[in-house]
Design a protein around this motif. Structure first.
Motif, PDB file in Angstrom:
ATOM      1  N   PHE A 227      -6.065  13.500  33.865  1.00  0.00           N
ATOM      2  CA  PHE A 227      -5.680  12.931  32.352  1.00  0.00           C
ATOM      3  C   PHE A 227      -4.597  13.700  31.988  1.00  0.00           C
ATOM      4  CE2 PHE A 227     -10.242  11.988  32.541  1.00  0.00           C
ATOM      5  CZ  PHE A 227     -10.159  10.406  32.341  1.00  0.00           C
ATOM      6  N   GLU A 228      -3.828  13.195  31.321  1.00  0.00           N
ATOM      7  CA  GLU A 228      -2.767  13.779  30.360  1.00  0.00           C
ATOM      8  C   GLU A 228      -3.300  13.940  28.946  1.00  0.00           C
ATOM      9  OE1 GLU A 228       1.113  12.609  31.449  1.00  0.00           O
ATOM     10  OE2 GLU A 228       0.863  13.191  33.616  1.00  0.00           O
ATOM     11  N   PHE A 229      -2.477  14.681  27.908  1.00  0.00           N
ATOM     12  CA  PHE A 229      -3.129  15.445  27.060  1.00  0.00           C
ATOM     13  C   PHE A 229      -4.143  14.383  26.207  1.00  0.00           C
ATOM     14  CE2 PHE A 229      -2.950  15.901  22.371  1.00  0.00           C
ATOM     15  CZ  PHE A 229      -3.710  17.271  22.313  1.00  0.00           C
ATOM     16  N   GLY A 230      -5.233  15.467  25.704  1.00  0.00           N
ATOM     17  CA  GLY A 230      -6.283  14.690  24.777  1.00  0.00           C
ATOM     18  C   GLY A 230      -7.676  14.794  25.407  1.00  0.00           C
ATOM     19  N   GLY A 231      -8.522  14.505  24.511  1.00  0.00           N
ATOM     20  CA  GLY A 231      -9.907  14.299  25.098  1.00  0.00           C
ATOM     21  C   GLY A 231     -10.136  12.983  26.030  1.00  0.00           C
ATOM     22  N   SER A 232     -11.006  12.750  26.760  1.00  0.00           N
ATOM     23  CA  SER A 232     -11.021  11.627  27.545  1.00  0.00           C
ATOM     24  C   SER A 232     -12.682  11.589  28.059  1.00  0.00           C
ATOM     25  CB  SER A 232     -10.332  11.840  28.939  1.00  0.00           C
ATOM     26  OG  SER A 232      -9.002  12.568  28.780  1.00  0.00           O
ATOM     27  N   THR A 233     -12.734  10.571  28.984  1.00  0.00           N
ATOM     28  CA  THR A 233     -14.395  10.400  29.293  1.00  0.00           C
ATOM     29  C   THR A 233     -14.389   9.797  30.816  1.00  0.00           C
ATOM     30  OG1 THR A 233     -15.191   9.758  27.271  1.00  0.00           O
ATOM     31  CG2 THR A 233     -16.221   8.670  28.792  1.00  0.00           C
ATOM     32  N   ILE A 234     -15.235   9.871  31.504  1.00  0.00           N
ATOM     33  CA  ILE A 234     -15.453   9.449  32.844  1.00  0.00           C
ATOM     34  C   ILE A 234     -16.768   8.911  32.787  1.00  0.00           C
ATOM     35  CG2 ILE A 234     -15.593   9.816  35.312  1.00  0.00           C
ATOM     36  CD1 ILE A 234     -13.708  11.916  35.195  1.00  0.00           C
ATOM     37  N   LEU A 235     -16.962   7.471  33.170  1.00  0.00           N
ATOM     38  CA  LEU A 235     -18.265   6.970  33.378  1.00  0.00           C
ATOM     39  C   LEU A 235     -18.698   6.734  34.872  1.00  0.00           C
ATOM     40  CD1 LEU A 235     -18.149   3.663  30.942  1.00  0.00           C
ATOM     41  CD2 LEU A 235     -18.794   6.348  30.486  1.00  0.00           C
ATOM     42  N   LEU A 236     -19.868   7.243  35.439  1.00  0.00           N
ATOM     43  CA  LEU A 236     -20.382   7.231  36.662  1.00  0.00           C
ATOM     44  C   LEU A 236     -21.395   6.227  36.738  1.00  0.00           C
ATOM     45  CD1 LEU A 236     -19.731   8.307  39.627  1.00  0.00           C
ATOM     46  CD2 LEU A 236     -21.521  10.126  38.884  1.00  0.00           C
ATOM     47  N   LEU A 237     -21.368   4.939  37.384  1.00  0.00           N
ATOM     48  CA  LEU A 237     -22.283   4.117  37.401  1.00  0.00           C
ATOM     49  C   LEU A 237     -23.195   3.889  38.834  1.00  0.00           C
ATOM     50  CD1 LEU A 237     -20.310   0.893  35.588  1.00  0.00           C
ATOM     51  CD2 LEU A 237     -21.750   3.044  34.598  1.00  0.00           C
ATOM     52  N   VAL A 238     -24.431   4.270  38.610  1.00  0.00           N
ATOM     53  CA  VAL A 238     -25.500   4.444  39.863  1.00  0.00           C
ATOM     54  C   VAL A 238     -26.527   3.206  39.887  1.00  0.00           C
ATOM     55  CG1 VAL A 238     -26.738   6.018  40.966  1.00  0.00           C
ATOM     56  CG2 VAL A 238     -25.234   6.926  39.575  1.00  0.00           C
ATOM     57  N   GLN A 239     -26.482   2.735  41.066  1.00  0.00           N
ATOM     58  CA  GLN A 239     -27.326   1.417  41.221  1.00  0.00           C
ATOM     59  C   GLN A 239     -28.773   1.963  41.106  1.00  0.00           C
ATOM     60  OE1 GLN A 239     -25.339   0.305  44.834  1.00  0.00           O
ATOM     61  NE2 GLN A 239     -25.089  -1.580  44.150  1.00  0.00           N
ATOM     62  N   LYS A 240     -29.817   0.895  40.974  1.00  0.00           N
ATOM     63  CA  LYS A 240     -31.218   1.226  40.768  1.00  0.00           C
ATOM     64  C   LYS A 240     -31.698   1.651  41.990  1.00  0.00           C
ATOM     65  CE  LYS A 240     -35.504  -1.298  39.367  1.00  0.00           C
ATOM     66  NZ  LYS A 240     -35.932  -2.580  39.119  1.00  0.00           N
ATOM     67  N   GLY A 241     -32.637   2.569  42.032  1.00  0.00           N
ATOM     68  CA  GLY A 241     -33.243   3.391  43.074  1.00  0.00           C
ATOM     69  C   GLY A 241     -32.484   4.039  44.032  1.00  0.00           C
ATOM     70  N   GLN A 242     -31.265   4.497  43.629  1.00  0.00           N
ATOM     71  CA  GLN A 242     -30.449   5.290  44.554  1.00  0.00           C
ATOM     72  C   GLN A 242     -30.542   6.818  44.422  1.00  0.00           C
ATOM     73  OE1 GLN A 242     -28.620   4.079  47.166  1.00  0.00           O
ATOM     74  NE2 GLN A 242     -29.422   2.131  46.945  1.00  0.00           N
ATOM     75  N   ALA A 243     -30.812   7.143  43.178  1.00  0.00           N
ATOM     76  CA  ALA A 243     -30.632   8.751  42.791  1.00  0.00           C
ATOM     77  C   ALA A 243     -31.876   8.866  41.591  1.00  0.00           C
ATOM     78  CB  ALA A 243     -29.265   9.115  42.386  1.00  0.00           C
ATOM     79  N   THR A 244     -32.038  10.219  41.827  1.00  0.00           N
ATOM     80  CA  THR A 244     -32.773  10.665  40.759  1.00  0.00           C
ATOM     81  C   THR A 244     -32.117  11.900  39.939  1.00  0.00           C
ATOM     82  OG1 THR A 244     -34.088  12.319  42.010  1.00  0.00           O
ATOM     83  CG2 THR A 244     -35.181  10.225  41.772  1.00  0.00           C
TER      84      THR A 244
END
Length: 299
Positions: free
Chosen positions: A255-272
């Motif tokens: 990212f260039e200047f500033g605050g930012s966000t990353i979303l990580l989407l995980v399918q049902k039953g794939q991780a705890t």
């Protein structure tokens, strides 16, 4: 879109640091944003500040050599420790902002059953309900609106949304959370609200901001979606790769200047996920994490 009731009264934001202590965030910037997002005249000003053209113009200046005078005051104001970063002269403020970290400073958890954080930042983990919705502060988000793809959103019903909020003093390069086959980058144009929690409480930021995502088909975690969300003063999301096989911890972009966000989407039953992240999120507490840190385990 569903919308919860919001209040104009000041909100306290809490974050658990790496040492386990909880910090209360209440800065001058927070107070300014509170007025900007909750007053009539502030909302009028937002019509200008959130336009991509405003961030583009600011970014053009921050790319110039003339912007270098901003670097030292920025470091001092944010009490930044520069020892972990590669020491070199900076061509501009943006060159400083996207600085490289030393290879010894972010050790990637190499256990193949561990899902890792793609970035430095503050993590919250939200369960997705049977309609692929999740609530953040005062807003309810739907993956259908975030992805602009109803059939893709449906595949994540009952899964999880991991939200990583980066502040201006965080390391703003990001990586891949697992090995896998990466898809093309899919860009969704929009406006550019700040991602400060005050804004998230007031407007559906992740529905409206410019964002870019890819699918990551993995062996142990199903198909992940990694989405980078731009923010006010962050008009440029710089992803390096098109479709290819990628390795956990390899650099994905910046990212260039500033605050930012990353979303990580995980399918049902794939991780705890680690219990402390789930518990803190339920209590309204963000947790500080570093790129490469273990956040979940394959089922």
């Amino acid at each position: 879109m569903k919308k919860m009731k919001t209040t104009a009264s000041p909100t306290v934001h809490r974050c658990m640091g790496k040492d386990g202590t909880i910090r209360v965030e209440d800065s001058g910037q927070d107070r300014f944003l509170q007025k900007l997002y909750t007053s009539f005249y502030g909302r009028v000003l937002l019509k200008v500040l959130t336009q991509p053209g405003f961030s583009k113009a600011a970014g053009a200046f921050l790319d110039r050599r003339a912007s270098r005078f901003l670097i030292r005051p920025f470091i001092e104001k944010n009490h930044m420790d520069m020892r972990p970063y590669v020491k070199r002269p900076y061509r501009s403020f943006n060159d400083f902002f996207t600085r490289e970290i030393l290879p010894t400073e972010r050790m990637i958890d190499c256990d193949p059953i561990h899902l890792v954080s793609p970035c430095d930042g503050k993590i919250s983990i939200y369960p997705l309900d049977e309609t692929a919705e999740f609530a953040v502060k005062g807003s309810v988000y739907t993956l259908e609106r975030i992805l602009k793809n109803p059939s893709l959103a449906k595949r994540y019903e009952g899964g999880y949304a991991c939200v990583f909020r980066l502040c201006v003093d965080d390391y703003h390069r990001y990586s891949y959370p697992a090995d896998g086959e990466k898809s093309e980058n899919i860009r969704i144009s929009g406006i550019l609200h700040t991602v400060n929690p005050i804004a998230v409480e007031s407007v559906p930021v992740y529905h409206e901001n410019t964002r870019e995502y890819c699918l990551l088909k993995t062996e142990r975690f199903g198909t992940l979606i990694q989405m980078e969300v731009g923010a006010m003063m962050v008009g440029r999301i710089c992803n390096y790769h098109g479709p290819r096989y990628v390795k956990k911890g390899s650099e994905k972009g910046r990212f260039e200047f500033g605050g930012s966000t990353i979303l990580l989407l995980v399918q049902k039953g794939q991780a705890t996920f680690r219990e402390k992240f789930l518990k803190n999120t339920a209590q309204g507490i963000e947790t500080q994490v570093e790129m490469g840190e273990w956040i979940g385990t394959a089922k």
